[in-house]
Write a protein that holds these residues in place. Sequence first.
Motif, PDB file in Angstrom:
ATOM      1  N   ILE A  71      -0.026   7.040   7.525  1.00 56.51           N
ATOM      2  CA  ILE A  71      -1.354   6.684   7.008  1.00 56.51           C
ATOM      3  C   ILE A  71      -1.249   6.274   5.541  1.00 56.51           C
ATOM      4  CG2 ILE A  71      -3.622   7.626   6.397  1.00 56.51           C
ATOM      5  CD1 ILE A  71      -3.421   9.286   9.012  1.00 56.51           C
ATOM      6  N   ILE A  72      -0.505   7.043   4.757  1.00 53.97           N
ATOM      7  CA  ILE A  72      -0.325   6.729   3.329  1.00 53.97           C
ATOM      8  C   ILE A  72       0.323   5.350   3.179  1.00 53.97           C
ATOM      9  CG2 ILE A  72       0.999   7.361   1.255  1.00 53.97           C
ATOM     10  CD1 ILE A  72      -1.332   9.278   1.683  1.00 53.97           C
ATOM     11  N   GLU A  73       1.378   5.096   3.944  1.00 53.88           N
ATOM     12  CA  GLU A  73       2.096   3.820   3.837  1.00 53.88           C
ATOM     13  C   GLU A  73       1.258   2.635   4.306  1.00 53.88           C
ATOM     14  OE1 GLU A  73       6.630   5.567   4.348  1.00 53.88           O
ATOM     15  OE2 GLU A  73       5.562   4.836   6.118  1.00 53.88           O
ATOM     16  N   SER A  74       0.215   2.913   5.098  1.00 52.89           N
ATOM     17  CA  SER A  74      -0.665   1.853   5.586  1.00 52.89           C
ATOM     18  C   SER A  74      -1.802   1.532   4.625  1.00 52.89           C
ATOM     19  CB  SER A  74      -1.266   2.260   6.944  1.00 52.89           C
ATOM     20  OG  SER A  74      -0.242   2.445   7.881  1.00 52.89           O
ATOM     21  N   HIS A  75      -1.937   2.333   3.579  1.00 51.40           N
ATOM     22  CA  HIS A  75      -2.997   2.103   2.596  1.00 51.40           C
ATOM     23  C   HIS A  75      -2.783   0.736   1.955  1.00 51.40           C
ATOM     24  CE1 HIS A  75      -5.503   2.613  -0.957  1.00 51.40           C
ATOM     25  NE2 HIS A  75      -6.092   3.604  -0.304  1.00 51.40           N
ATOM     26  N   PRO A  76      -3.853  -0.056   1.798  1.00 54.25           N
ATOM     27  CA  PRO A  76      -3.694  -1.414   1.263  1.00 54.25           C
ATOM     28  C   PRO A  76      -3.053  -1.470  -0.123  1.00 54.25           C
ATOM     29  CG  PRO A  76      -6.000  -0.971   1.846  1.00 54.25           C
ATOM     30  CD  PRO A  76      -5.220   0.258   2.164  1.00 54.25           C
ATOM     31  N   ASP A  77      -3.205  -0.437  -0.917  1.00 54.79           N
ATOM     32  CA  ASP A  77      -2.645  -0.436  -2.266  1.00 54.79           C
ATOM     33  C   ASP A  77      -1.243   0.164  -2.336  1.00 54.79           C
ATOM     34  OD1 ASP A  77      -4.983  -1.588  -3.263  1.00 54.79           O
ATOM     35  OD2 ASP A  77      -5.919   0.365  -3.600  1.00 54.79           O
ATOM     36  N   PHE A  78      -0.714   0.597  -1.205  1.00 52.42           N
ATOM     37  CA  PHE A  78       0.567   1.300  -1.215  1.00 52.42           C
ATOM     38  C   PHE A  78       1.710   0.422  -1.724  1.00 52.42           C
ATOM     39  CE2 PHE A  78       4.549   2.690   0.774  1.00 52.42           C
ATOM     40  CZ  PHE A  78       4.599   3.988   0.300  1.00 52.42           C
ATOM     41  N   ILE A  79       1.758  -0.810  -1.301  1.00 49.12           N
ATOM     42  CA  ILE A  79       2.871  -1.698  -1.660  1.00 49.12           C
ATOM     43  C   ILE A  79       2.999  -1.866  -3.173  1.00 49.12           C
ATOM     44  CG2 ILE A  79       3.704  -4.084  -1.525  1.00 49.12           C
ATOM     45  CD1 ILE A  79       2.581  -4.148   1.326  1.00 49.12           C
ATOM     46  N   ASN A  80       1.870  -1.943  -3.852  1.00 46.54           N
ATOM     47  CA  ASN A  80       1.890  -2.143  -5.302  1.00 46.54           C
ATOM     48  C   ASN A  80       1.575  -0.857  -6.071  1.00 46.54           C
ATOM     49  OD1 ASN A  80       2.401  -4.964  -5.073  1.00 46.54           O
ATOM     50  ND2 ASN A  80       0.248  -5.243  -4.508  1.00 46.54           N
ATOM     51  N   ALA A  81       1.806   0.291  -5.447  1.00 48.89           N
ATOM     52  CA  ALA A  81       1.446   1.557  -6.073  1.00 48.89           C
ATOM     53  C   ALA A  81       2.305   1.841  -7.312  1.00 48.89           C
ATOM     54  CB  ALA A  81       1.594   2.692  -5.069  1.00 48.89           C
ATOM     55  N   SER A  82       1.642   2.340  -8.329  1.00 49.55           N
ATOM     56  CA  SER A  82       2.353   2.779  -9.541  1.00 49.55           C
ATOM     57  C   SER A  82       2.982   4.149  -9.252  1.00 49.55           C
ATOM     58  CB  SER A  82       1.362   2.911 -10.695  1.00 49.55           C
ATOM     59  OG  SER A  82       0.451   3.979 -10.442  1.00 49.55           O
ATOM     60  N   GLU A  83       3.818   4.611 -10.149  1.00 47.28           N
ATOM     61  CA  GLU A  83       4.417   5.942  -9.975  1.00 47.28           C
ATOM     62  C   GLU A  83       3.327   7.016  -9.993  1.00 47.28           C
ATOM     63  OE1 GLU A  83       6.884   8.956  -9.063  1.00 47.28           O
ATOM     64  OE2 GLU A  83       7.180   6.823  -8.793  1.00 47.28           O
ATOM     65  N   LYS A  84       2.305   6.825 -10.797  1.00 43.34           N
ATOM     66  CA  LYS A  84       1.197   7.787 -10.812  1.00 43.34           C
ATOM     67  C   LYS A  84       0.528   7.823  -9.432  1.00 43.34           C
ATOM     68  CE  LYS A  84      -3.163   8.940 -13.039  1.00 43.34           C
ATOM     69  NZ  LYS A  84      -4.162   8.572 -14.007  1.00 43.34           N
ATOM     70  N   ASP A  85       0.328   6.670  -8.822  1.00 44.10           N
ATOM     71  CA  ASP A  85      -0.247   6.615  -7.471  1.00 44.10           C
ATOM     72  C   ASP A  85       0.670   7.311  -6.466  1.00 44.10           C
ATOM     73  OD1 ASP A  85      -2.461   5.129  -8.341  1.00 44.10           O
ATOM     74  OD2 ASP A  85      -1.460   3.211  -7.924  1.00 44.10           O
ATOM     75  N   MET A  86       1.974   7.100  -6.602  1.00 42.61           N
ATOM     76  CA  MET A  86       2.924   7.719  -5.682  1.00 42.61           C
ATOM     77  C   MET A  86       2.883   9.243  -5.793  1.00 42.61           C
ATOM     78  SD  MET A  86       4.179   5.365  -3.900  1.00 42.61           S
ATOM     79  CE  MET A  86       5.800   4.917  -3.382  1.00 42.61           C
ATOM     80  N   ILE A  87       2.693   9.730  -6.998  1.00 40.30           N
ATOM     81  CA  ILE A  87       2.577  11.180  -7.196  1.00 40.30           C
ATOM     82  C   ILE A  87       1.303  11.696  -6.537  1.00 40.30           C
ATOM     83  CG2 ILE A  87       2.155  12.950  -8.960  1.00 40.30           C
ATOM     84  CD1 ILE A  87       4.229  11.413 -10.705  1.00 40.30           C
ATOM     85  N   ILE A  88       0.232  10.935  -6.645  1.00 40.42           N
ATOM     86  CA  ILE A  88      -1.018  11.310  -5.972  1.00 40.42           C
ATOM     87  C   ILE A  88      -0.821  11.295  -4.464  1.00 40.42           C
ATOM     88  CG2 ILE A  88      -3.401  10.575  -5.530  1.00 40.42           C
ATOM     89  CD1 ILE A  88      -3.420   9.619  -8.519  1.00 40.42           C
ATOM     90  N   TYR A  89      -0.140  10.274  -3.944  1.00 41.41           N
ATOM     91  CA  TYR A  89       0.164  10.224  -2.514  1.00 41.41           C
ATOM     92  C   TYR A  89       1.004  11.442  -2.104  1.00 41.41           C
ATOM     93  CZ  TYR A  89      -1.334   5.279  -2.366  1.00 41.41           C
ATOM     94  OH  TYR A  89      -2.045   4.113  -2.428  1.00 41.41           O
ATOM     95  N   ALA A  90       1.994  11.788  -2.909  1.00 38.08           N
ATOM     96  CA  ALA A  90       2.863  12.930  -2.607  1.00 38.08           C
ATOM     97  C   ALA A  90       2.051  14.221  -2.520  1.00 38.08           C
ATOM     98  CB  ALA A  90       3.955  13.060  -3.666  1.00 38.08           C
ATOM     99  N   LEU A  91       1.172  14.409  -3.470  1.00 33.71           N
ATOM    100  CA  LEU A  91       0.330  15.606  -3.461  1.00 33.71           C
ATOM    101  C   LEU A  91      -0.572  15.613  -2.229  1.00 33.71           C
ATOM    102  CD1 LEU A  91      -0.419  18.186  -4.902  1.00 33.71           C
ATOM    103  CD2 LEU A  91      -2.024  16.887  -6.285  1.00 33.71           C
ATOM    104  N   ASP A  92      -1.050  14.453  -1.840  1.00 37.50           N
ATOM    105  CA  ASP A  92      -1.893  14.339  -0.648  1.00 37.50           C
ATOM    106  C   ASP A  92      -1.099  14.686   0.618  1.00 37.50           C
ATOM    107  OD1 ASP A  92      -4.280  13.736   0.751  1.00 37.50           O
ATOM    108  OD2 ASP A  92      -3.579  11.692   1.132  1.00 37.50           O
ATOM    109  N   ILE A  93       0.125  14.217   0.721  1.00 36.24           N
ATOM    110  CA  ILE A  93       0.972  14.535   1.872  1.00 36.24           C
ATOM    111  C   ILE A  93       1.254  16.035   1.918  1.00 36.24           C
ATOM    112  CG2 ILE A  93       3.284  14.217   2.880  1.00 36.24           C
ATOM    113  CD1 ILE A  93       3.165  11.335   1.614  1.00 36.24           C
ATOM    114  N   TYR A  94       1.626  16.588   0.780  1.00 34.56           N
ATOM    115  CA  TYR A  94       1.906  18.028   0.700  1.00 34.56           C
ATOM    116  C   TYR A  94       0.670  18.831   1.107  1.00 34.56           C
ATOM    117  CZ  TYR A  94       3.658  22.460  -1.108  1.00 34.56           C
ATOM    118  OH  TYR A  94       4.077  23.763  -1.222  1.00 34.56           O
ATOM    119  N   ASN A  95      -0.467  18.460   0.549  1.00 36.70           N
ATOM    120  CA  ASN A  95      -1.702  19.174   0.839  1.00 36.70           C
ATOM    121  C   ASN A  95      -2.054  19.075   2.319  1.00 36.70           C
ATOM    122  OD1 ASN A  95      -4.099  20.655   0.050  1.00 36.70           O
ATOM    123  ND2 ASN A  95      -5.198  18.747   0.422  1.00 36.70           N
TER     124      ASN A  95
END
Length: 149
Positions: A71-95
């Motif tokens: 689901i995270i990888e399918s997000h429209p902004d995932f391809i151009n995600a900044s490192e800050k976005d990736m950290i937010i995604y990581a926290l979301d996956i963990y949560n």
Amino acid sequence: MECDSNYDDLNFIKQISLFNGSKRIIQQAKLNYYRACEQRIRWSNDSLLKPGELNKYDRRLIEQWEHKIGIIESHPDFINASEKDMIIYALDIYNHCHDFRNGSLPIRKNFIPSYVEHGSYQKLANELTIGWHPDYEDLMNIEDEKNIA
């Protein structure tokens, strides 16, 4: 599963550090990892497991993780995600994998304590089978470790 008490060198702690996990998250992860490890060993030593039961359970956890990361990888902004976005995604996956509202995966119907599920996720993260950060394989240098072994 071996219970290693030298937590700071373990991959699951390094993985939590990839999303700047708080001391509280790290402490809870250590506790769940240790308790799940001890419980798995106890079940095994007492012959309370069906053949392949722990592997089947781990596969169920991996499937839930794969669903969330997909689901995270399918997000429209995932391809151009900044490192800050990736950290937010990581926290979301963990949560997602540690939040009861997403439907817990007890190993058995009558075994409710969440530490086995949460500690088993840490076990899988420690083995680098799963990761919290979408780029965990690159950040943890998994290919290098596989070539060394």
